[in-house]
Scaffold this motif. Structure first.
Motif, PDB file in Angstrom:
ATOM      1  N   ARG A  93       0.894  -1.267   0.202  1.00  0.00           N
ATOM      2  CA  ARG A  93       0.083   0.133   0.057  1.00  0.00           C
ATOM      3  C   ARG A  93       0.864   0.941  -0.040  1.00  0.00           C
ATOM      4  O   ARG A  93       2.096   1.310   0.520  1.00  0.00           O
ATOM      5  CB  ARG A  93      -1.080   0.180   1.208  1.00  0.00           C
ATOM      6  N   PHE A  94       0.201   2.361  -0.608  1.00  0.00           N
ATOM      7  CA  PHE A  94       1.039   3.708  -0.447  1.00  0.00           C
ATOM      8  C   PHE A  94       0.854   4.190   1.234  1.00  0.00           C
ATOM      9  O   PHE A  94      -0.371   3.987   1.694  1.00  0.00           O
ATOM     10  CB  PHE A  94       0.203   4.530  -1.469  1.00  0.00           C
ATOM     11  N   THR A  95       1.880   4.664   1.488  1.00  0.00           N
ATOM     12  CA  THR A  95       1.706   5.264   2.926  1.00  0.00           C
ATOM     13  C   THR A  95       1.768   6.529   3.106  1.00  0.00           C
ATOM     14  O   THR A  95       1.948   6.991   4.169  1.00  0.00           O
ATOM     15  CB  THR A  95       3.051   4.595   3.826  1.00  0.00           C
ATOM     16  N   ASP A  96       1.430   7.313   2.185  1.00  0.00           N
ATOM     17  CA  ASP A  96       1.414   8.876   2.013  1.00  0.00           C
ATOM     18  C   ASP A  96       0.154   9.212   1.182  1.00  0.00           C
ATOM     19  O   ASP A  96      -0.232   8.548   0.394  1.00  0.00           O
ATOM     20  CB  ASP A  96       2.756   9.449   1.568  1.00  0.00           C
ATOM     21  N   ASN A  97      -0.046  10.555   1.314  1.00  0.00           N
ATOM     22  CA  ASN A  97      -1.189  11.008   0.635  1.00  0.00           C
ATOM     23  C   ASN A  97      -0.700  11.224  -0.638  1.00  0.00           C
ATOM     24  O   ASN A  97      -1.598  11.716  -1.751  1.00  0.00           O
ATOM     25  CB  ASN A  97      -1.673  12.281   1.321  1.00  0.00           C
ATOM     26  N   ASP A  98       0.419  11.498  -1.093  1.00  0.00           N
ATOM     27  CA  ASP A  98       1.240  11.822  -2.344  1.00  0.00           C
ATOM     28  C   ASP A  98       1.374  10.819  -3.178  1.00  0.00           C
ATOM     29  O   ASP A  98       2.151  11.051  -4.461  1.00  0.00           O
ATOM     30  CB  ASP A  98       2.288  12.758  -2.433  1.00  0.00           C
ATOM     31  N   ASN A  99       1.210   9.671  -2.985  1.00  0.00           N
ATOM     32  CA  ASN A  99       1.489   8.361  -3.710  1.00  0.00           C
ATOM     33  C   ASN A  99       2.937   8.420  -4.074  1.00  0.00           C
ATOM     34  O   ASN A  99       3.353   8.066  -5.182  1.00  0.00           O
ATOM     35  CB  ASN A  99       0.904   8.306  -4.870  1.00  0.00           C
ATOM     36  N   GLU A 100       3.984   8.659  -3.167  1.00  0.00           N
ATOM     37  CA  GLU A 100       5.508   8.588  -3.220  1.00  0.00           C
ATOM     38  C   GLU A 100       6.299   7.674  -2.394  1.00  0.00           C
ATOM     39  O   GLU A 100       7.182   7.445  -2.472  1.00  0.00           O
ATOM     40  CB  GLU A 100       5.966  10.070  -2.894  1.00  0.00           C
ATOM     41  N   SER A 101       5.352   7.032  -1.531  1.00  0.00           N
ATOM     42  CA  SER A 101       6.036   6.118  -0.710  1.00  0.00           C
ATOM     43  C   SER A 101       5.294   4.687  -0.699  1.00  0.00           C
ATOM     44  O   SER A 101       4.041   4.883  -0.511  1.00  0.00           O
ATOM     45  CB  SER A 101       6.301   6.496   0.550  1.00  0.00           C
ATOM     46  N   TYR A 102       5.707   3.905  -1.209  1.00  0.00           N
ATOM     47  CA  TYR A 102       4.981   2.498  -1.369  1.00  0.00           C
ATOM     48  C   TYR A 102       5.755   1.231  -0.574  1.00  0.00           C
ATOM     49  O   TYR A 102       6.761   0.939  -0.638  1.00  0.00           O
ATOM     50  CB  TYR A 102       4.924   2.022  -2.740  1.00  0.00           C
ATOM     51  N   THR A 156      10.030  -6.489   4.698  1.00  0.00           N
ATOM     52  CA  THR A 156       9.589  -5.473   4.547  1.00  0.00           C
ATOM     53  C   THR A 156      10.213  -4.569   3.450  1.00  0.00           C
ATOM     54  O   THR A 156      11.613  -4.513   3.701  1.00  0.00           O
ATOM     55  CB  THR A 156       9.082  -4.382   5.791  1.00  0.00           C
ATOM     56  N   VAL A 157       9.677  -4.234   2.496  1.00  0.00           N
ATOM     57  CA  VAL A 157      10.454  -3.446   1.220  1.00  0.00           C
ATOM     58  C   VAL A 157       9.689  -1.968   1.429  1.00  0.00           C
ATOM     59  O   VAL A 157       8.556  -1.955   1.018  1.00  0.00           O
ATOM     60  CB  VAL A 157      10.558  -3.952  -0.007  1.00  0.00           C
ATOM     61  N   VAL A 158      10.294  -0.782   1.239  1.00  0.00           N
ATOM     62  CA  VAL A 158       9.665   0.411   1.088  1.00  0.00           C
ATOM     63  C   VAL A 158      10.360   1.059  -0.324  1.00  0.00           C
ATOM     64  O   VAL A 158      11.499   1.149  -0.403  1.00  0.00           O
ATOM     65  CB  VAL A 158       9.851   1.429   2.153  1.00  0.00           C
ATOM     66  N   PHE A 159       9.338   1.520  -1.352  1.00  0.00           N
ATOM     67  CA  PHE A 159       9.929   1.881  -2.541  1.00  0.00           C
ATOM     68  C   PHE A 159       9.524   3.492  -2.491  1.00  0.00           C
ATOM     69  O   PHE A 159       8.473   3.824  -2.250  1.00  0.00           O
ATOM     70  CB  PHE A 159       8.946   1.432  -3.606  1.00  0.00           C
ATOM     71  N   HIS A 160      10.689   4.183  -2.282  1.00  0.00           N
ATOM     72  CA  HIS A 160      10.703   5.677  -2.458  1.00  0.00           C
ATOM     73  C   HIS A 160      10.640   6.232  -3.826  1.00  0.00           C
ATOM     74  O   HIS A 160      11.747   6.023  -4.579  1.00  0.00           O
ATOM     75  CB  HIS A 160      11.701   6.257  -1.456  1.00  0.00           C
ATOM     76  N   LEU A 161       9.610   7.066  -4.237  1.00  0.00           N
ATOM     77  CA  LEU A 161       9.548   7.532  -5.691  1.00  0.00           C
ATOM     78  C   LEU A 161       9.989   8.801  -5.719  1.00  0.00           C
ATOM     79  O   LEU A 161       9.863   9.625  -4.771  1.00  0.00           O
ATOM     80  CB  LEU A 161       8.084   7.363  -5.829  1.00  0.00           C
ATOM     81  N   LYS A 162      10.566   9.290  -6.912  1.00  0.00           N
ATOM     82  CA  LYS A 162      10.901  10.536  -7.200  1.00  0.00           C
ATOM     83  C   LYS A 162       9.778  11.599  -7.574  1.00  0.00           C
ATOM     84  O   LYS A 162       9.813  12.720  -7.102  1.00  0.00           O
ATOM     85  CB  LYS A 162      11.542  10.545  -8.634  1.00  0.00           C
ATOM     86  N   THR A 163       8.625  10.950  -8.218  1.00  0.00           N
ATOM     87  CA  THR A 163       7.416  11.917  -8.310  1.00  0.00           C
ATOM     88  C   THR A 163       6.447  10.844  -8.055  1.00  0.00           C
ATOM     89  O   THR A 163       6.388   9.627  -7.952  1.00  0.00           O
ATOM     90  CB  THR A 163       7.559  12.404  -9.815  1.00  0.00           C
ATOM     91  N   PRO A 164       4.984  11.476  -7.654  1.00  0.00           N
ATOM     92  CA  PRO A 164       4.029  10.650  -7.480  1.00  0.00           C
ATOM     93  C   PRO A 164       3.771   9.591  -8.537  1.00  0.00           C
ATOM     94  O   PRO A 164       3.732  10.292  -9.677  1.00  0.00           O
ATOM     95  CB  PRO A 164       2.751  11.823  -7.294  1.00  0.00           C
ATOM     96  N   ASP A 165       3.269   8.497  -8.150  1.00  0.00           N
ATOM     97  CA  ASP A 165       3.058   7.510  -9.532  1.00  0.00           C
ATOM     98  C   ASP A 165       1.865   6.463  -8.870  1.00  0.00           C
ATOM     99  O   ASP A 165       2.265   5.528  -8.241  1.00  0.00           O
ATOM    100  CB  ASP A 165       4.130   6.804  -9.830  1.00  0.00           C
ATOM    101  N   ALA A 166       0.586   6.820  -9.233  1.00  0.00           N
ATOM    102  CA  ALA A 166      -0.279   5.918  -8.937  1.00  0.00           C
ATOM    103  C   ALA A 166      -0.387   4.946  -9.338  1.00  0.00           C
ATOM    104  O   ALA A 166      -0.914   3.651  -9.136  1.00  0.00           O
ATOM    105  CB  ALA A 166      -1.653   6.716  -8.904  1.00  0.00           C
ATOM    106  N   THR A 167       0.355   4.793 -10.461  1.00  0.00           N
ATOM    107  CA  THR A 167       0.447   3.345 -11.402  1.00  0.00           C
ATOM    108  C   THR A 167       1.434   2.354 -11.038  1.00  0.00           C
ATOM    109  O   THR A 167       1.486   1.435 -11.435  1.00  0.00           O
ATOM    110  CB  THR A 167       0.822   3.610 -13.054  1.00  0.00           C
ATOM    111  N   PHE A 168       2.334   2.675  -9.661  1.00  0.00           N
ATOM    112  CA  PHE A 168       3.510   2.052  -9.357  1.00  0.00           C
ATOM    113  C   PHE A 168       3.036   0.435  -9.134  1.00  0.00           C
ATOM    114  O   PHE A 168       3.759  -0.467  -9.222  1.00  0.00           O
ATOM    115  CB  PHE A 168       3.966   2.672  -8.301  1.00  0.00           C
ATOM    116  N   PRO A 169       1.830   0.311  -8.377  1.00  0.00           N
ATOM    117  CA  PRO A 169       1.452  -1.074  -7.966  1.00  0.00           C
ATOM    118  C   PRO A 169       1.355  -1.843  -9.384  1.00  0.00           C
ATOM    119  O   PRO A 169       1.680  -3.277  -9.160  1.00  0.00           O
ATOM    120  CB  PRO A 169       0.176  -0.908  -7.432  1.00  0.00           C
ATOM    121  N   TYR A 170       1.029  -1.426 -10.483  1.00  0.00           N
ATOM    122  CA  TYR A 170       0.904  -2.149 -11.714  1.00  0.00           C
ATOM    123  C   TYR A 170       2.195  -2.508 -12.169  1.00  0.00           C
ATOM    124  O   TYR A 170       2.356  -3.568 -12.667  1.00  0.00           O
ATOM    125  CB  TYR A 170       0.128  -1.537 -12.657  1.00  0.00           C
TER     126      TYR A 170
END
Length: 534
Positions: A93-102, A156-170
């Protein structure tokens, strides 16, 4: 060849197969011997493709369909389509409101097929490896929004994104994020040949002849732990030179199913007069075909030439002559059943509008007929490709605005030449990585794109793609997606031609056929079983 957010309602209905077209789901096929599936897909190890089944290199529907059976991902697309669900993970799941940490938590007790434990470190190794190798033909562009991968404990793995990406789970549901072991894969080099080691539902034994994979035997992985439920213990994927040979093997009982690689002629024949005990099963599809342009090439550098081709092409004529019921006209890079689709090319040019094409060329001061070679691959997209390009040539030349020639080459020569920019115009197909409009636009338009095209639109790259990816609710992304489609129709770096429909042929008594290929052309061999036909 995949979201935290919802896939569109328009696609949901399409993704529900016609259950009446196949056998019942009563049998599992366990202990009944291998179910044999035929395909015309080609699997080749060559100088241009030394590591066809390495997740850091593989980036086409053909090789991904081997990896999906053998290499596990954190997420996967459920059998009926829709947003991805946990596979090797127990929760993501995303852990922030900006879809930048998964954040993903692994299932307990995961192991590779070898019996070695699979931990969060293996996930980080695998994804960092794809990004480090960054093969020009590989899928690293799918991970372009990823900044860093953080491991927290063993699971546990945390993915930190450069920019918001709601498509990242795909993207985590694609083989680009396939989990492999450091024991079998070098962190900085590709693994050559056809060996695959993973933690997926099957192990795979390859049979190779003249650097081609001619047979792949998938055997149930006893160490597999994930979301997939296997309906068989063994499946064999056997390659055939063409769909006629595969259909003959199906008719005589040598194989149990022919996958989505049936030719238009075979689809017509099987639909009208199927052999005894054989059924043709229609399935939803999101494959597209298009003509791409090297926008720096002199023949098509002037946008007016590309626009004139977009105005003049008669999609319906080509489809009726070559593909029949297996295709439909497409007026955007985004298929009609994907949320956000608009008929941008039809809205701008209409259908087969020779007068408009002539006006565009005249206004730009371009002499006619315009000489242009359309290049295509003879052995990658099925039996209809050569006929398609002959039909395009005849149709465009009949306008007297163009002097078209066509040139076919084997994929081993075609793809490297296309990537190098040797062709002014070329035919390619696209099987989506995930069923969202983003995956029909960004791979063609962002930097380091799939085509290697020199075309660049700063509004698309710096504003519209990032804007569309911010939206967890994909309906909110539609305005940006619409604007990108309209820009493509105006600039014509790519000319969409048609959207494909999928058909599978199977013998009576094989169950799960309706789930064996999903809308994005994923082969799901674990769905096949044996039972009483319906």
């Amino acid at each position: 060849m995949n979201r935290k957010t919802m896939v569109l309602t328009a696609a949901i209905g399409l993704l529900t197969p016609a259950l009446s077209a196949c056998g019942s789901a009563s049998g599992t096929g366990a202990g009944s011997g291998a179910i044999v599936v035929g395909t015309t897909d080609r699997f080749e190890a060559a100088d241009y493709a030394p590591a066809p089944l390495d997740p850091a290199y593989a980036y086409d529907a053909t090789t991904w369909n081997i990896l999906r059976q053998t290499v596990q991902t954190l997420m996967h697309t459920p059998r009926g389509g829709g947003q991805p669900v946990p596979e090797a993970a127990s929760d993501c799941r995303f852990t922030d409101n900006d879809n930048e940490s998964y954040r993903c938590t692994l299932r307990p007790g995961l192991k590779f097929a070898s019996g070695d434990p699979l931990t969060a470190k293996d996930v980080k190794f695998s994804i960092d490896r794809v990004r480090a190798i960054k093969d020009e033909n590989g899928p690293s562009s799918l991970l372009s929004t990823l900044d860093t991968v953080e491991v927290k404990g063993a699971d546990t793995v945390v993915f930190h994104l450069k920019t918001p990406d709601a498509t990242f789970p795909y993207k985590l549901a694609t083989p680009a994020a396939g989990i492999v072991s450091e024991k079998n894969y070098d962190a900085k080099k590709l693994r050559s040949g056809f060996a695959v080691d993973g933690s997926g539902p099957y192990t795979m034994k390859p049979e190779v002849k003249d650097n081609h994979l001619v047979r792949a035997v998938f055997t149930k992985n006893p160490n597999y732990k994930g979301d997939i439920k296997l309906q068989n213990d063994k499946v064999e994927l056997r390659t055939f030179p063409d769909s006629a040979a595969a259909t003959k093997a199906l008719s005589d009982g040598s194989i149990s199913m022919v996958s989505r690689t049936l030719s238009p002629a075979q689809i017509t024949e099987l639909s009208a007069k199927p052999p005894k005990g054989v059924k043709l099963v229609p399935m939803p599809g999101l494959e597209i075909r298009y003509i791409g342009f090297n926008t720096d090439a002199p023949a098509v550098k002037d946008k007016a030439v590309r626009q004139a081709l977009a105005a003049a092409v008669d999609r319906g004529n080509v489809i009726s002559k070559v593909y029949g019921k297996s295709a439909q006209p497409l007026y955007s890079l985004v298929p009609t059943t994907v949320n956000g689709h608009v008929n941008s090319f039809f809205n701008k040019y209409g259908e087969a509008n020779t007068a408009k094409a002539a006006d565009l060329l005249k206004a730009a001061g371009i002499k006619t007929p315009v000489k242009l070679t359309l290049n295509y691959t003879t052995d990658h997209y099925g039996d209809g490709t050569a006929a398609e390009f002959q039909a395009l040539k005849a149709q465009l030349n009949s306008t007297q605005l163009f002097d078209i020639t066509v040139q076919g080459n084997e994929w081993a020569d075609f793809r490297p030449a296309q990537k190098k920019g040797d062709y002014a115009a070329y035919g390619l197909g696209w099987f989506p990585d995930y069923p969202d409009a983003d995956n029909f636009l960004a791979p063609f338009l962002e930097q380091d794109n799939f085509l290697g095209t020199p075309y660049a639109n700063n509004t698309v790259r710096t504003k519209l793609i990032p804007e569309s990816r911010k939206a967890a609710d994909r309906n909110v992304a539609v305005p940006a997606i619409t604007e990108m489609q309209d820009i493509v129709a105006d600039d014509v770096p790519v000319l969409p031609l048609w959207q494909g429909k999928q058909y599978v042929a199977a013998r009576d008594g094989i169950t799960g056929v309706e789930w064996s290929v999903n809308a994005i052309s994923d082969l799901q061999l674990w769905e096949l079983g044996r039972g009483v036909s319906g």
